[in-house]
Design a protein around this motif. Structure first.
Motif, PDB file in Angstrom:
ATOM      1  N   UNK A 109      26.435  41.607 -78.670  1.00 42.94           N
ATOM      2  CA  UNK A 109      27.454  42.288 -77.677  1.00 42.94           C
ATOM      3  C   UNK A 109      27.166  43.613 -77.987  1.00 42.94           C
ATOM      4  N   UNK A 110      27.025  44.385 -76.728  1.00 41.36           N
ATOM      5  CA  UNK A 110      26.740  45.638 -76.434  1.00 41.36           C
ATOM      6  C   UNK A 110      28.018  46.794 -76.851  1.00 41.36           C
ATOM      7  N   UNK A 111      28.091  47.527 -77.754  1.00 41.24           N
ATOM      8  CA  UNK A 111      29.165  48.275 -77.841  1.00 41.24           C
ATOM      9  C   UNK A 111      28.696  49.750 -77.041  1.00 41.24           C
ATOM     10  N   UNK A 112      27.587  50.335 -77.200  1.00 40.92           N
ATOM     11  CA  UNK A 112      27.365  51.504 -76.850  1.00 40.92           C
ATOM     12  C   UNK A 112      26.870  51.366 -75.136  1.00 40.92           C
ATOM     13  N   UNK A 113      27.729  51.212 -74.212  1.00 43.78           N
ATOM     14  CA  UNK A 113      27.355  50.785 -72.822  1.00 43.78           C
ATOM     15  C   UNK A 113      26.831  51.977 -71.983  1.00 43.78           C
ATOM     16  N   UNK A 114      27.096  53.131 -72.576  1.00 44.58           N
ATOM     17  CA  UNK A 114      26.431  54.392 -71.984  1.00 44.58           C
ATOM     18  C   UNK A 114      24.792  54.288 -72.120  1.00 44.58           C
ATOM     19  N   UNK A 115      24.473  53.740 -73.185  1.00 43.82           N
ATOM     20  CA  UNK A 115      23.166  53.890 -73.414  1.00 43.82           C
ATOM     21  C   UNK A 115      22.347  52.334 -73.232  1.00 43.82           C
ATOM     22  N   UNK A 116      23.043  51.490 -73.514  1.00 40.56           N
ATOM     23  CA  UNK A 116      22.505  49.895 -73.584  1.00 40.56           C
ATOM     24  C   UNK A 116      22.917  49.187 -72.464  1.00 40.56           C
ATOM     25  N   UNK A 117      22.249  48.587 -71.330  1.00 42.71           N
ATOM     26  CA  UNK A 117      22.638  47.655 -70.417  1.00 42.71           C
ATOM     27  C   UNK A 117      22.922  46.307 -70.573  1.00 42.71           C
ATOM     28  N   UNK A 118      21.924  45.884 -71.743  1.00 42.54           N
ATOM     29  CA  UNK A 118      21.892  44.227 -71.888  1.00 42.54           C
ATOM     30  C   UNK A 118      21.359  44.072 -73.313  1.00 42.54           C
TER      31      UNK A 118
END
Length: 151
Positions: A109-118
């Protein structure tokens, strides 16, 4: 706030003309699949990792970055794959990267959605083809060959 601090650290590194230290992991799930992340800024696939924060050791940085970028928990650092320090390895800054193989578990599960898309797990014969972010093509190749590299 943490993102602002990371930005300040990068700026200080540029001002003082010293490389920034970072970590990258080859996360291995119990079934042997390799976990990779797709970056928001470039859309490229890569290995999870990031800058070592002030007061943090390498293994703590790896644990934190894995959790932020993949949602996975570090079980064990299996081996040092390499240290990469070429000034042009990261187009943004001069950084020194410590690459490790890491046994991981948990739910992706991505927590850092500003940096990681998927975030996605791949079998060794189904890894993303083409250009990976930064120098992750080389890092992944060194890992798959079983090499330990100082570059």
């Amino acid at each position: 706030m943490q993102r602002l601090w990371q930005y300040v650290q990068t700026v200080l590194g540029v001002i003082f003309r010293h490389p920034v230290t970072g970590t990258v992991a080859v996360p291995i799930l119990p079934d042997g699949r390799i976990v990779m992340i797709r970056r928001q800024d470039t859309g490229e696939w890569g290995l999870p990792g990031g800058i070592v924060n002030w007061g943090e050791d390498i293994s703590t940085a790896i644990r934190r970055e894995l959790k932020e970028e993949t949602g996975l928990n570090l079980v064990k650092i299996s081996r040092l794959v390499g240290v990469y320090s070429a000034p042009d390895r990261d187009p943004r800054i001069h950084s020194i990267c410590v690459l490790v193989e890491a046994e991981v578990e948990g739910e992706m599960k991505v927590s850092d959605t500003l940096e990681i898309a998927e975030v996605k797990a791949f079998s060794r014969d189904n890894l993303p083809q083409g250009k990976l972010s930064h120098d992750h093509n080389r890092q992944l190749e060194d890992y798959l060959k079983g090499d330990t590299v100082l570059a």
